[in-house]
Design a protein around this motif. Structure first.
Motif, mmCIF file in Angstrom:
data_model
loop_
_atom_site.group_PDB
_atom_site.id
_atom_site.type_symbol
_atom_site.label_atom_id
_atom_site.label_comp_id
_atom_site.label_asym_id
_atom_site.label_seq_id
_atom_site.Cartn_x
_atom_site.Cartn_y
_atom_site.Cartn_z
ATOM 1 N N LEU A 193 58.445 -17.995 65.749
ATOM 2 C CA LEU A 193 59.490 -18.860 66.312
ATOM 3 C C LEU A 193 60.879 -18.415 65.855
ATOM 4 C CD1 LEU A 193 57.776 -22.335 66.015
ATOM 5 C CD2 LEU A 193 58.367 -21.119 68.109
ATOM 6 N N GLY A 194 60.976 -17.960 64.621
ATOM 7 C CA GLY A 194 62.262 -17.475 64.135
ATOM 8 C C GLY A 194 62.749 -16.270 64.903
ATOM 9 N N ARG A 195 61.829 -15.351 65.213
ATOM 10 C CA ARG A 195 62.199 -14.156 65.996
ATOM 11 C C ARG A 195 62.577 -14.528 67.431
ATOM 12 N NH1 ARG A 195 57.322 -11.861 64.141
ATOM 13 N NH2 ARG A 195 56.633 -11.696 66.287
ATOM 14 N N ALA A 196 62.006 -15.614 67.929
ATOM 15 C CA ALA A 196 62.230 -15.998 69.332
ATOM 16 C C ALA A 196 63.316 -17.062 69.479
ATOM 17 C CB ALA A 196 60.931 -16.525 69.928
ATOM 18 N N ARG A 197 64.038 -17.316 68.410
ATOM 19 C CA ARG A 197 65.073 -18.358 68.464
ATOM 20 C C ARG A 197 66.018 -18.093 69.634
ATOM 21 N NH1 ARG A 197 66.551 -19.711 62.949
ATOM 22 N NH2 ARG A 197 64.609 -20.797 63.244
ATOM 23 N N GLY A 198 66.235 -19.098 70.429
ATOM 24 C CA GLY A 198 67.102 -18.955 71.587
ATOM 25 C C GLY A 198 66.386 -18.496 72.844
ATOM 26 N N ALA A 199 65.118 -18.091 72.715
ATOM 27 C CA ALA A 199 64.379 -17.622 73.885
ATOM 28 C C ALA A 199 63.253 -18.570 74.270
ATOM 29 C CB ALA A 199 63.793 -16.240 73.615
ATOM 30 N N HIS A 200 62.797 -19.371 73.344
ATOM 31 C CA HIS A 200 61.667 -20.249 73.646
ATOM 32 C C HIS A 200 62.111 -21.435 74.505
ATOM 33 C CE1 HIS A 200 63.247 -23.002 70.682
ATOM 34 N NE2 HIS A 200 63.243 -22.024 69.803
ATOM 35 N N PRO A 201 61.178 -22.030 75.218
ATOM 36 C CA PRO A 201 61.525 -23.075 76.183
ATOM 37 C C PRO A 201 61.559 -24.497 75.622
ATOM 38 C CG PRO A 201 59.222 -22.566 76.392
ATOM 39 C CD PRO A 201 59.767 -21.631 75.337
ATOM 40 N N GLY A 202 61.515 -24.675 74.321
ATOM 41 C CA GLY A 202 61.420 -26.015 73.741
ATOM 42 C C GLY A 202 62.539 -26.954 74.169
ATOM 43 N N GLY A 203 63.778 -26.490 74.098
ATOM 44 C CA GLY A 203 64.909 -27.331 74.485
ATOM 45 C C GLY A 203 64.880 -27.679 75.967
ATOM 46 N N PHE A 204 64.507 -26.714 76.790
ATOM 47 C CA PHE A 204 64.416 -26.946 78.230
ATOM 48 C C PHE A 204 63.340 -27.984 78.546
ATOM 49 C CE2 PHE A 204 62.429 -25.873 82.326
ATOM 50 C CZ PHE A 204 63.501 -26.129 83.159
ATOM 51 N N VAL A 205 62.177 -27.842 77.908
ATOM 52 C CA VAL A 205 61.088 -28.802 78.145
ATOM 53 C C VAL A 205 61.518 -30.196 77.694
ATOM 54 C CG1 VAL A 205 58.734 -29.429 77.469
ATOM 55 C CG2 VAL A 205 59.275 -27.070 78.083
ATOM 56 N N TYR A 206 62.220 -30.274 76.571
ATOM 57 C CA TYR A 206 62.738 -31.562 76.115
ATOM 58 C C TYR A 206 63.653 -32.179 77.185
ATOM 59 C CZ TYR A 206 65.711 -34.959 73.862
ATOM 60 O OH TYR A 206 66.403 -36.104 73.585
ATOM 61 N N LEU A 207 64.584 -31.390 77.705
ATOM 62 C CA LEU A 207 65.528 -31.905 78.706
ATOM 63 C C LEU A 207 64.817 -32.375 79.967
ATOM 64 C CD1 LEU A 207 68.434 -29.336 78.336
ATOM 65 C CD2 LEU A 207 68.424 -31.738 77.606
ATOM 66 N N VAL A 208 63.798 -31.633 80.403
ATOM 67 C CA VAL A 208 63.043 -32.034 81.591
ATOM 68 C C VAL A 208 62.299 -33.341 81.324
ATOM 69 C CG1 VAL A 208 61.104 -31.424 83.103
ATOM 70 C CG2 VAL A 208 62.830 -29.714 82.539
ATOM 71 N N ALA A 209 61.636 -33.433 80.175
ATOM 72 C CA ALA A 209 60.906 -34.658 79.840
ATOM 73 C C ALA A 209 61.860 -35.845 79.760
ATOM 74 C CB ALA A 209 60.157 -34.481 78.520
ATOM 75 N N ASP A 210 63.021 -35.633 79.160
ATOM 76 C CA ASP A 210 64.028 -36.694 79.056
ATOM 77 C C ASP A 210 64.512 -37.112 80.441
ATOM 78 O OD1 ASP A 210 65.905 -38.355 77.484
ATOM 79 O OD2 ASP A 210 67.418 -37.007 78.351
ATOM 80 N N ALA A 211 64.777 -36.146 81.301
ATOM 81 C CA ALA A 211 65.254 -36.448 82.655
ATOM 82 C C ALA A 211 64.204 -37.194 83.474
ATOM 83 C CB ALA A 211 65.647 -35.156 83.374
ATOM 84 N N LEU A 212 62.935 -36.953 83.159
ATOM 85 C CA LEU A 212 61.861 -37.643 83.875
ATOM 86 C C LEU A 212 61.553 -39.013 83.282
ATOM 87 C CD1 LEU A 212 59.456 -34.640 84.535
ATOM 88 C CD2 LEU A 212 60.911 -35.833 86.192
ATOM 89 N N GLY A 213 62.309 -39.410 82.262
ATOM 90 C CA GLY A 213 62.174 -40.753 81.720
ATOM 91 C C GLY A 213 61.266 -40.894 80.505
#
Length: 105
Positions: free
Chosen positions: A38-58
């Protein structure tokens, strides 16, 4: 401008890894290995994007964080598996205990 959720998702992912170690579902060397991936992939993984989608879906905030953390862990596992299958394996296993290297391979 609201800050991105990456830091919060990162903290939840680290907490989830520790929970898995505490429960006995994951051992400490594997936890460190996933953490380094995860440290090597910092900034490339989809965690933040998935969070935003889940948040937008309620989704509730804690559920959205869990979704982002699980996406990060899935990404780490898939990325590490890919590294082992191609020529990146030297980098993926660099400075790892020989026993972990053998088990991973």
């Amino acid at each position: 401008i609201r800050p991105g959720p990456d830091a919060a998702v990162e903290l939840r992912t680290r907490s989830l890894l520790e929970d898995l170690v505490d429960s006995g579902d994951l051992d400490r060397p594997c936890c460190r290995l996933l953490g380094s991936v995860l440290g090597r992939a910092r900034g490339a993984h989809p965690g933040g994007f998935v969070y935003l989608v889940a948040d937008a879906l309620g989704a509730r905030p804690d559920a959205a964080l869990d979704a982002g953390a699980l996406a990060q862990l899935f990404y780490a596992a898939a990325s590490f598996t890919d590294d082992l299958q191609d020529e990146d394996r030297r980098d993926a296993l660099a400075r790892r205990d020989r026993r972990l290297q053998l088990n991973a391979l």
